[in-house]
Write an enzyme that holds these catalytic residues in place. Structure first.
Site, PDB file in Angstrom:
ATOM      1  N   LYS A   1       1.756  -3.895   6.660  1.00 41.26           N
ATOM      2  CA  LYS A   1       2.155  -3.925   5.241  1.00 41.26           C
ATOM      3  C   LYS A   1       3.676  -3.846   5.123  1.00 41.26           C
ATOM      4  O   LYS A   1       4.298  -4.564   4.345  1.00 41.26           O
ATOM      5  CB  LYS A   1       1.496  -2.763   4.472  1.00 41.26           C
TER       6      LYS A   1
ATOM      7  N   SER B   1       0.829  -1.201   0.000  1.00 38.45           N
ATOM      8  CA  SER B   1       0.000   0.000   0.000  1.00 38.45           C
ATOM      9  C   SER B   1       0.863   1.250   0.000  1.00 38.45           C
ATOM     10  O   SER B   1       1.999   1.247   0.515  1.00 38.45           O
ATOM     11  CB  SER B   1      -0.857  -0.023   1.266  1.00 38.45           C
TER      12      SER B   1
ATOM     13  N   TYR C   1      -2.080  -0.904  10.793  1.00 36.97           N
ATOM     14  CA  TYR C   1      -2.356  -1.471   9.469  1.00 36.97           C
ATOM     15  C   TYR C   1      -1.158  -1.247   8.544  1.00 36.97           C
ATOM     16  O   TYR C   1      -0.646  -2.183   7.918  1.00 36.97           O
ATOM     17  CB  TYR C   1      -3.621  -0.839   8.859  1.00 36.97           C
TER      18      TYR C   1
HETATM   19  P1  NAD Z   1     -11.201  -6.689   1.180  1.00 38.67           P
HETATM   20  O1  NAD Z   1     -11.372  -6.673   2.653  1.00 38.67           O
HETATM   21  O2  NAD Z   1     -12.357  -6.333   0.324  1.00 38.67           O
HETATM   22  O3  NAD Z   1     -10.639  -8.109   0.713  1.00 38.67           O
HETATM   23  C1  NAD Z   1      -9.839  -8.916   1.524  1.00 38.67           C
HETATM   24  C2  NAD Z   1     -10.423 -10.314   1.470  1.00 38.67           C
HETATM   25  O4  NAD Z   1      -9.596 -11.176   2.259  1.00 38.67           O
HETATM   26  C3  NAD Z   1     -11.830 -10.402   2.039  1.00 38.67           C
HETATM   27  O5  NAD Z   1     -12.646 -11.134   1.141  1.00 38.67           O
HETATM   28  C4  NAD Z   1     -11.652 -11.156   3.364  1.00 38.67           C
HETATM   29  O6  NAD Z   1     -12.786 -11.926   3.673  1.00 38.67           O
HETATM   30  C5  NAD Z   1     -10.420 -11.991   3.062  1.00 38.67           C
HETATM   31  N1  NAD Z   1      -9.596 -12.366   4.232  1.00 38.67           N
HETATM   32  C6  NAD Z   1      -9.048 -11.544   5.158  1.00 38.67           C
HETATM   33  N2  NAD Z   1      -8.318 -12.259   6.042  1.00 38.67           N
HETATM   34  C7  NAD Z   1      -8.402 -13.555   5.642  1.00 38.67           C
HETATM   35  C8  NAD Z   1      -7.844 -14.761   6.125  1.00 38.67           C
HETATM   36  N3  NAD Z   1      -7.054 -14.796   7.188  1.00 38.67           N
HETATM   37  N4  NAD Z   1      -8.135 -15.903   5.473  1.00 38.67           N
HETATM   38  C9  NAD Z   1      -8.932 -15.902   4.367  1.00 38.67           C
HETATM   39  N5  NAD Z   1      -9.474 -14.798   3.865  1.00 38.67           N
HETATM   40  C10 NAD Z   1      -9.210 -13.627   4.491  1.00 38.67           C
HETATM   41  O7  NAD Z   1      -9.961  -5.723   0.862  1.00 38.67           O
HETATM   42  P2  NAD Z   1      -9.472  -5.131  -0.521  1.00 38.67           P
HETATM   43  O8  NAD Z   1      -9.831  -3.687  -0.582  1.00 38.67           O
HETATM   44  O9  NAD Z   1      -9.863  -6.016  -1.637  1.00 38.67           O
HETATM   45  O10 NAD Z   1      -7.904  -5.203  -0.297  1.00 38.67           O
HETATM   46  C11 NAD Z   1      -7.148  -6.334  -0.702  1.00 38.67           C
HETATM   47  C12 NAD Z   1      -5.729  -6.163  -0.236  1.00 38.67           C
HETATM   48  O11 NAD Z   1      -5.194  -4.940  -0.750  1.00 38.67           O
HETATM   49  C13 NAD Z   1      -5.598  -6.077   1.287  1.00 38.67           C
HETATM   50  O12 NAD Z   1      -4.410  -6.744   1.663  1.00 38.67           O
HETATM   51  C14 NAD Z   1      -5.462  -4.586   1.528  1.00 38.67           C
HETATM   52  O13 NAD Z   1      -4.750  -4.313   2.709  1.00 38.67           O
HETATM   53  C15 NAD Z   1      -4.681  -4.146   0.299  1.00 38.67           C
HETATM   54  N6  NAD Z   1      -4.894  -2.735  -0.026  1.00 38.67           N
HETATM   55  C16 NAD Z   1      -6.164  -2.253  -0.170  1.00 38.67           C
HETATM   56  C17 NAD Z   1      -6.368  -0.900  -0.447  1.00 38.67           C
HETATM   57  C18 NAD Z   1      -7.761  -0.342  -0.570  1.00 38.67           C
HETATM   58  O14 NAD Z   1      -7.919   0.878  -0.496  1.00 38.67           O
HETATM   59  N7  NAD Z   1      -8.787  -1.146  -0.795  1.00 38.67           N
HETATM   60  C19 NAD Z   1      -5.263  -0.039  -0.585  1.00 38.67           C
HETATM   61  C20 NAD Z   1      -3.980  -0.577  -0.443  1.00 38.67           C
HETATM   62  C21 NAD Z   1      -3.798  -1.928  -0.164  1.00 38.67           C
END
Ligand code: NAD
Ligand code: UDP
Length: 334
Positions: free
Chosen positions: A152, A124, A148
Site C-alpha cells: 500500500k 489503508s 501487505y
Molecule cells: P476484496 O478482496 O473483497 O476485493 C478485491 C477485488 O479485487 C476482488 O474482487 C478480487 O477478485 C479483485 N482482484 C484482486 N486482484 C486482481 C487483479 N489482479 N485483477 C483483477 N481483479 C483483481 O477486498 P476489499 O475488502 O473490497 O478491498 C478493496 C481494496 O481496499 C483492496 O485494495 C484492499 O487492500 C483495500 N483495503 C481494504 C480494507 C478492508 O478491511 N477490507 C482496508 C483497507 C484497505
C-alpha cells in the site's frame, strides 16, 4: 461520466459500484474473481436495477486493459483490485508485491496512454507508523510492519512520483480504517474464505453457528475495557466516500490524501455487545492472549475528508452489526 472500477466485484468495490450506479455514473467493472464471486454482479443489478459493463481479467495484463480503454471513454478509475490479507502477505510476499504493485503500474501506464489521469486509490490505515497520539492524521509518520502494508505504501509512492513527473495527474489516496457491515438489502457483503482473521466476519460465523466461540485477543490494553479499539466504518459510508472523492477532482488537483473512518473508536467488547443486542443472538467468547503485532488503539481523524470532500460517516455501530448479520443469515440460506 464513465468510471472504471477495478476489483468491483469485491467487498468494498461492489458497494461502491451500487452507489455509483444509484448516482447515475456509467460504470465499467474489471475483476478476475480471485477473491470474489461472479454472482455479486447479479446482486448489484438486482439492487440498483441498472446496467453496467463488465470485463473479466487481470489488471496486471496491459493488453487486456488497453482493450478496455480503447472500447470506452473512461474519465476516472477507482482502483480496488489487490490482495488484502495481512497474514497471507507474510507467508507469500512475492505474490503480494507482484499483484498489488504490477496492477497499479500496468493500470497507470495504460491510463497515461489513453490520457485518463484521474485515479482514486484504496490505501489503508496500515500505512501509518504506530502512534501514541490518536486519532491519526494524514501527515503523521508512515511505516509498515508486513508486506501487505508495504504494498500500500509503495503504491502511494508510485502515485506521488507519477504526479511529480506529470502534473496533469489527479490522485486521491484514501486510507480506509476498519470497513465493516453490508448493504442493507442483505444481498452483498463480506464473505471471506475459510476461518476469518477480522473481527466482524469472525463474529458473523459464531452468530451463524459455523464457529463455536470468539477468541478476544487480549483484555489488558490501555483502553476503556482492556480490549483493542478500532475505527469501524460502515462499508456503505465508505463507498459514498469514493463518490465524494470523484467529485473532489473538480476542486482538488494533484495528490490528495484522506482518512476514511468515523474518528470514533469501539472496543472488541463494544462490538460484541452491540452485535448481541441488535441481533438478539449470543456470541460466546473467551479472552485469550494478545495477537502478535496487534496494537491497542487505532483510529483515524476524518476531519480533512469532511472539510474538503464533505465526507461524514452516518451509520452507527448498531447499523454495522445489524447489516453484517442480515447478510450472513441471507447468504447462509443459499
Ligand atoms: P476484496 O478482496 O473483497 O476485493 C478485491 C477485488 O479485487 C476482488 O474482487 C478480487 O477478485 C479483485 N482482484 C484482486 N486482484 C486482481 C487483479 N489482479 N485483477 C483483477 N481483479 C483483481 O477486498 P476489499 O475488502 O473490497 O478491498 C478493496 C481494496 O481496499 C483492496 O485494495 C484492499 O487492500 C483495500 N483495503 C481494504 C480494507 C478492508 O478491511 N477490507 C482496508 C483497507 C484497505
Ligand atoms: N480481534 C479479536 N478476535 C478476532 C479477531 C480480531 O479479538 O478473532 C480483535 C483484534 O485484536 C483487534 C480488533 O479485534 O483489536 C480488530 O481486529 P481486525 O483484525 O478486524 O482489524 P485490525 O486489527 O487489522 O485493525
Amino acid at each position: 461520466m464513465q468510471v472504471l472500477v477495478t476489483g468491483g466485484a469485491g467487498y468494498i468495490g461492489s458497494h461502491t459500484v451500487v452507489e455509483l450506479l444509484n448516482n447515475n455514473y456509467e460504470v465499467i467493472i474489471v475483476d478476475n474473481f480471485c477473491n470474489s464471486k461472479r454472482e455479486v454482479l447479479d446482486k448489484i443489478q438486482e439492487i440498483t436495477k441498472k446496467s453496467f459493463k463488465f470485463y473479466e481479467g487481470n489488471v496486471c495484463d496491459k493488453a487486456f486493459l488497453n482493450k478496455i480503454f480503447d472500447e470506452n471513454n473512461i474519465e476516472a478509475v477507482i482502483h480496488f483490485a489487490g490482495y488484502k490479507a495481512v497474514g497471507e502477505s507474510v507467508a507469500k510476499p512475492l505474490m503480494y508485491y507482484q499483484n498489488n504493485i504490477d496492477s497499479t503500474l500496468a493500470l497507470c501506464e495504460v491510463m497515461n496512454a489513453h490520457n485518463c489521469k484521474q485515479i482514486v486509490f484504496s490505501s489503508s490505515a496500515t500505512v501509518y507508523k504506530e502512534s501514541e497520539i490518536q486519532p491519526l492524521q494524514e501527515n503523521f509518520p508512515l511505516g509498515t510492519t508486513n508486506p501487505y502494508g508495504t504494498t500500500k505504501l509503495i503504491n502511494e509512492w508510485i502515485l506521488k512520483d507519477l504526479y511529480q513527473a506529470d502534473n496533469e495527474w489527479n490522485i486521491m489516496l484514501l486510507r480506509y480504517f476498519n470497513p465493516t457491515g453490508a448493504h442493507e438489502s442483505g444481498l452483498i457483503g463480506e464473505d471471506p474464505e475459510g476461518i476469518p482473521n477480522n473481527l466482524m466476519p469472525y463474529i458473523m460465523q459464531v452468530a451463524t453457528g459455523k464457529l463455536d466461540h470468539l477468541n478476544i485477543f487480549g483484555n489488558d490494553y490501555d483502553t476503556k475495557d482492556g480490549t483493542g479499539v478500532r475505527d469501524y466504518i460502515h462499508v456503505v459510508d465508505l463507498a459514498k466516500g469514493h463518490l465524494q472523492a470523484l467529485e473532489g477532482f473538480k476542486k482538488y488537483k494533484g495528490v490528495n490524501i484522506y482518512n476514511l473512518g468515523t474518528g470514533t473508536g469501539y472496543s472488541v467488547l463494544d462490538i460484541v455487545n452491540a452485535f448481541m443486542e441488535v441481533n438478539q443472538v449470543d456470541i460466546p467468547y473467551k479472552i485469550v492472549s494478545r495477537r502478535p503485532g496487534d496494537i491497542g488503539r487505532n483510529t483515524g481523524d476524518p476531519t480533512k475528508a469532511y472539510k474538503e470532500l464533505g465526507f461524514k460517516a452516518e451509520k452507527t455501530i448498531q447499523d454495522m452489526c445489524r447489516d453484517a448479520y442480515r447478510y450472513a443469515v441471507t447468504h447462509q440460506k443459499k
